[in-house]
Structures are given as structure tokens and as C-alpha cells.
Write a protein that holds these residues in place. Structure first.
Motif: not given
Ligand code: ADP
Ligand code: MG
Length: 350
Positions: A116-123, A139-155
Motif C-alpha cells: 500500500q505504501e509503495s503504490i501510493a508513493l508511485l501512483g 508505469q512498468r518502470q514504476r512497478v520495478a521501482l516499487a518492487r525495489a522499495i518494498v524490500s526496505h533494503a538500504p541500498l
């Protein structure tokens, strides 16, 4: 110790030549660090070495104070975004975003919270049930970004993530990624071959060519004080202009025959009689009397006028503000306001 440190990293595939040569660099926490260079210069290899997808032939990789040189990608706590997005075509947007979390066995309610956090952040809220083929490139590129963000990895490592997008969308996504990175405090290493992308996004930029670091610095440091002719020519658009030159006393002779008189203090710092290259940025050329050129092309961009002029064998670009009356075929005499010299053999800035 910095958040990421590479120490004397070398990489060679089988018996071929070195692809990475003695890479030593430190990247700070929260930094947007751009790796830029021409195609084949070793950018993806370096990113893969940091990710653990490729091993090093020699040297060490440290992340957050730990020597991770022998760690697998999973043990390094990082996320990656690639040029081709690597989305699963048969999965929905939501399942694509959650793929890594499911594999790691993150609890369901935590998965939903991060989704929910990531999809809100990326529209992406309206698209969670769609499949990748029902999305636009952005939109596909945003999905790829969302997938990176939800990992909560610092890098987060990104390898030319915007190359597949059209120019307008690329400009928009640049801004979005940079804003997102700052908001999340993500340390990001971003690979691109596009100097404009590097200049507009990077806190610091590392220029690489032929597996070797050319220079590391802020965008303006690279622009104003390039360490060598490669960086000078790579950073800036239109490119810096070059011409061969030799100095005798205070008299500088350009390859096409023009003769300039240098200030005494400047001439004293330069080698006499040795081959050099003079470099001048397109915006540092003015109308004057020093050099006679012939106009071979003019581009009227509205806010700027770009003229291509011939000086013997060299083709230079001049950039002037506004709408200038320059005509193809005319003789244009110019002078240089600011210029720089490079060693004719090593390319180092003199
Ligand atoms: N798996 C591989 N095996 C052998 N050579 C490779 C491999 N991957 C990349 N290379 C070579 O390493 C060099 C750098 O490639 P790469 O890191 O992909 O460059 P860039 O991302 O800057 O375009 C190239 O000469 C490429 O041919
Ligand atoms: Mg690459």
C-alpha cells in the motif's frame, strides 16, 4: 568507513582483458551516486560486482562496514532495478511488487502494508490488478521501482532504468526517482551512459572509461575542473571543442594555422614546443578577431543558437543565447573567453 567502499577492485572474465582496473571509491550513506561512461566501459560489470552477481578477480567490496566480497547477492541486503524492468508477464502488478517479499517469507500483513505504501508513493493504486502488458512503459518502470522499495533494503542499484522510455517520460522519471530517493534516504548507485542524466541526478558522479576511473566529483566539479580530456569531452552538451596546439614563448599556434598570444603567467605554466590540445566549451566562444572560421551548419533552437564552424580539420560548435543571425557559408571570426589545455600524450589537464 563509508557506507560502501570498493578497494582495488579488478575484474576479468576468463582469460580476456581486464574489464575493471583498480577501482577504489567510497560512497556515503544517502548519496545518489551516478556511474557514467560510454557503452562497454564496465559500468554494468561494476554494479554486478557490488550486487554480488559477479565475483571480483581481485580487491574487496565493503557494505556498511562489512567485507561482503564473498557474500551472495541475498546476503548483501540491496535491491536492483534494471533497464528491462524484468517484470513477470503472467503476474499482476501487486504480485510483481510482492514477489521478493513472498520468497523471503515476510508475513502477509507486513507485505500488504508495504504494498500500500509503495503504490501510493508511485501512483500505482489504480493499477494493482493489471498485468504488465496492460501498462505504459512509465508505469512498468514504476512497478520495478516499487518492487525495489518494498524490500526496505538500504541500498538500491539501478542499471540504466530509464533507457527504454521516450525523452519526455525520461525527464519526468528522473525527477521522480531523485525525489523518491531523497524521501526514503536510500543510498543509490545509478548507472547511465547519458551525461545529462548523470548531471541532473547525481550528488556525485564517477566517470569511467575502459574499466578505469577517470574522475569522481560533483556535477559542477566535473564540468568546471575536468581531470583530463576524456572527462572534458564527455561531460557537457554540446561537447567541449578541441584542437591541437603548440606553444613557443607566449605564442600559441593552433593546428589550422591561427596564432594566439597567451598571458605570460599562463604560458609560463605550459610546456614549450610539446603537443597539447586546447579545449573550449561552446558557450565560451564569442565574436572576435582571433580565429577565422567558416559556418557549416546552424541550429535555431529558439532560446539558443548552435553554430557548427570549420577550423581546418576541426569542427567546432558555438552556443549563443537567443536567436542569432548566423548564416551557413559565412565567415565567422571568433575569440575564446575561457579555455583549458590538455597534455597531447596523456590527456591530463595542464
Ligand atoms: N559475462 C561476460 N563475459 C565476458 N565479457 C563480458 C561479460 N560481461 C561483460 N563483458 C565485457 O566487459 C566489458 C564491459 O561491459 P559492461 O560492464 O557491460 O559495460 P557497460 O555496462 O559500461 O556498457 C565489455 O567489453 C563486455 O564485452
Ligand atoms: Mg551496461
Amino acid at each position: 568507513m563509508s557506507f560502501i567502499e570498493l578497494q582495488h577492485v579488478h575484474k576479468q572474465y576468463s582469460n580476456e582483458q581486464m574489464v575493471l582496473k583498480d577501482i577504489t571509491v567510497a560512497i556515503e550513506q544517502g548519496e545518489f551516486f551516478v556511474l557514467v561512461g560510454p557503452s562497454g566501459s564496465g559500468k554494468s560489470t561494476l554494479l554486478r560486482v557490488i550486487a554480488g552477481l559477479d565475483d571480483t578477480t581481485d580487491g574487496n567490496v565493503y557494505i556498511n562496514g562489512k567485507d561482503v566480497t564473498k557474500f551472495s547477492p541475498r546476503e548483501r541486503d540491496l535491491s536492483m532495478v534494471f533497464q528491462n524492468y524484468a517484470l513477470y508477464p503472467h503476474l499482476t502488478v501487486a504480485d510483481n511488487i510482492l514477489f521478493g517479499l513472498k520468497r523471503k517469507g515476510i508475513p502477509k500483513d507486513e507485505q500488504q502494508k508495504r504494498l500500500q505504501e509503495s503504490i501510493a508513493l508511485l501512483g500505482l493504486t489504480a493499477y494493482v490488478k493489471r498485468k504488465p502488458k496492460e501498462l505504459s512503459g512509465g508505469q512498468r518502470q514504476r512497478v520495478a521501482l516499487a518492487r525495489a522499495i518494498v524490500s526496505h533494503a538500504p541500498l538500491c542499484l539501478m542499471d540504466e532504468p530509464l533507457s527504454n522510455l521516450d525523452a519526455q517520460l525520461r525527464t519526468q522519471m528522473r525527477t521522480e526517482i531523485k525525489a523518491l530517493q531523497k524521501k526514503l534516504g536510500l543510498t543509490t548507485i545509478y548507472v547511465t551512459h547519458d551525461q545529462t542524466e548523470a548531471m541532473t541526478m547525481g550528488d556525485r558522479i564517477m566517470v569511467i572509461n575502459d574499466g578505469e576511473i577517470q574522475q569522481v566529483g560533483s556535477p559542477l566539479t566535473l564540468y568546471n575542473a575536468p581531470a583530463n580530456q576524456f572527462v572534458a569531452g564527455f561531460i557537457g552538451a554540446p561537447k567541449m571543442n578541441f584542437i591541437k596546439a603548440t606553444l613557443t614563448g607566449v605564442t600559441l599556434t593552433l593546428a589550422e594555422g591561427s596564432v594566439l598570444t597567451l598571458p605570460t603567467e599562463l604560458a609560463a605554466r605550459l610546456p614549450q614546443g610539446e603537443p597539447m590540445h586546447l579545449g573550449v566549451r561552446p558557450e565560451n566562444i564569442v565574436r572576435g578577431k582571433a580565429i577565422t572560421t567558416k559556418v557549416v551548419n546552424v541550429e535555431h533552437l529558439g532560446h539558443e543558437t548552435h553554430s557548427s564552424v570549420q577550423l581546418g580539420e576541426a569542427l567546432w560548435t558555438i552556443k549563443w543565447p537567443g536567436q542569432q543571425s548566423v548564416v551557413v557559408g559565412e565567415q565567422l571570426t571568433i575569440a575564446l573567453q575561457q579555455y583549458v589545455f590538455f597534455d597531447g600524450k596523456t590527456g591530463k589537464t595542464l
